[in-house]
Design an enzyme around this catalytic site. Structure first.
Site, PDB file in Angstrom:
ATOM      1  N   GLN A  82     -15.162   1.948   2.524  1.00 26.36           N
ATOM      2  CA  GLN A  82     -14.587   1.776   1.190  1.00 26.36           C
ATOM      3  C   GLN A  82     -14.414   3.141   0.538  1.00 26.36           C
ATOM      4  O   GLN A  82     -15.347   3.943   0.494  1.00 26.36           O
ATOM      5  CB  GLN A  82     -15.488   0.887   0.321  1.00 26.36           C
ATOM      6  CG  GLN A  82     -14.880   0.564  -1.021  1.00 26.36           C
ATOM      7  CD  GLN A  82     -15.755  -0.358  -1.868  1.00 26.36           C
ATOM      8  OE1 GLN A  82     -16.930  -0.561  -1.599  1.00 26.36           O
ATOM      9  NE2 GLN A  82     -15.156  -0.906  -2.912  1.00 26.36           N
ATOM     10  N   ASN A 129     -13.592  -3.912   2.764  1.00 31.86           N
ATOM     11  CA  ASN A 129     -14.692  -2.968   2.998  1.00 31.86           C
ATOM     12  C   ASN A 129     -15.610  -2.878   1.779  1.00 31.86           C
ATOM     13  O   ASN A 129     -15.130  -2.905   0.647  1.00 31.86           O
ATOM     14  CB  ASN A 129     -14.136  -1.566   3.292  1.00 31.86           C
ATOM     15  CG  ASN A 129     -13.201  -1.559   4.473  1.00 31.86           C
ATOM     16  OD1 ASN A 129     -13.458  -2.190   5.484  1.00 31.86           O
ATOM     17  ND2 ASN A 129     -12.096  -0.846   4.343  1.00 31.86           N
ATOM     18  N   ASP A 175       0.842  -1.199   0.000  1.00 35.59           N
ATOM     19  CA  ASP A 175       0.000   0.000   0.000  1.00 35.59           C
ATOM     20  C   ASP A 175       0.874   1.244   0.000  1.00 35.59           C
ATOM     21  O   ASP A 175       1.850   1.328   0.753  1.00 35.59           O
ATOM     22  CB  ASP A 175      -0.911  -0.027   1.230  1.00 35.59           C
ATOM     23  CG  ASP A 175      -2.068   0.948   1.145  1.00 35.59           C
ATOM     24  OD1 ASP A 175      -1.837   2.127   0.799  1.00 35.59           O
ATOM     25  OD2 ASP A 175      -3.189   0.541   1.442  1.00 35.59           O
ATOM     26  N   HIS A 212      -7.168  -5.740   2.188  1.00 42.80           N
ATOM     27  CA  HIS A 212      -6.003  -5.252   2.925  1.00 42.80           C
ATOM     28  C   HIS A 212      -5.445  -6.397   3.770  1.00 42.80           C
ATOM     29  O   HIS A 212      -6.209  -7.082   4.456  1.00 42.80           O
ATOM     30  CB  HIS A 212      -6.394  -4.122   3.882  1.00 42.80           C
ATOM     31  CG  HIS A 212      -6.940  -2.909   3.217  1.00 42.80           C
ATOM     32  ND1 HIS A 212      -6.163  -1.807   2.958  1.00 42.80           N
ATOM     33  CD2 HIS A 212      -8.182  -2.619   2.759  1.00 42.80           C
ATOM     34  CE1 HIS A 212      -6.918  -0.881   2.376  1.00 42.80           C
ATOM     35  NE2 HIS A 212      -8.146  -1.354   2.240  1.00 42.80           N
ATOM     36  N   HIS A 267     -10.962  -4.990  -3.199  1.00 40.92           N
ATOM     37  CA  HIS A 267      -9.592  -5.220  -2.778  1.00 40.92           C
ATOM     38  C   HIS A 267      -9.581  -5.680  -1.325  1.00 40.92           C
ATOM     39  O   HIS A 267     -10.536  -5.466  -0.587  1.00 40.92           O
ATOM     40  CB  HIS A 267      -8.707  -3.983  -2.957  1.00 40.92           C
ATOM     41  CG  HIS A 267      -9.175  -2.767  -2.222  1.00 40.92           C
ATOM     42  ND1 HIS A 267     -10.266  -2.018  -2.628  1.00 40.92           N
ATOM     43  CD2 HIS A 267      -8.703  -2.162  -1.107  1.00 40.92           C
ATOM     44  CE1 HIS A 267     -10.436  -1.007  -1.789  1.00 40.92           C
ATOM     45  NE2 HIS A 267      -9.505  -1.079  -0.856  1.00 40.92           N
TER      46      HIS A 267
END
Length: 138
Positions: free
Chosen positions: A95, A88, A32, A103, A101
């Site tokens: 989100q 999320n 990230d 995490h 996606h």
């Protein structure tokens, strides 16, 4: 489908440079750019799905095994004390990028990074009624 205006489609498909740690036919995993902790990774499908409700079942079946592999690599490399796996859906759930996606976030004892919520005290009858209604949907 890949969306031309989706930043995560572009990151997953190599349009922009990333700190990529894994890639296969379906996913790219990157570090990230704004991590919660050192090693914070994102699992990005190469195809565009806005959220959990849109992702193809065949693709979604591959997400948790991949998250497990990413988590194991992070734990081994960083020696972290734990891992959060977070996904999320919708603005109410946090989100901010509308491309499915996941995490994978390394956690350390006393890292002061908190993911939590106050625990409610639900009404027992309400819970039982809701459980019955939800069970009927399966």
């Amino acid at each position: 489908m890949v969306k031309d205006d989706c930043i995560f489609c572009k990151l997953a498909n190599g349009v922009f440079p990333t700190n990529k740690i894994y890639e296969d036919d379906d996913f790219t995993v990157i570090l990230d750019a704004a991590p919660a902790n050192k090693g914070h990774a994102l699992i990005l499908p190469k195809q565009h799905y806005a959220n959990l409700f849109e992702i193809d079942d065949e693709v979604s079946a591959k997400v948790l095994p991949l998250a497990k592999k990413v988590a194991a690599a992070l734990k081994e490399e960083l020696g972290c004390d734990g891992i959060n796996v977070i996904q999320n859906n919708g603005t109410a759930a946090g989100q901010t990028v509308f491309h499915f996606h996941v995490h994978v976030i390394p956690r350390y004892d006393n890292d002061k990074f908190d993911i939590g919520w106050p625990q409610a005290e639900p009404d027992a009858d309400e819970q039982a009624a809701l459980a019955e209604k939800l069970a009927a949907r399966f």
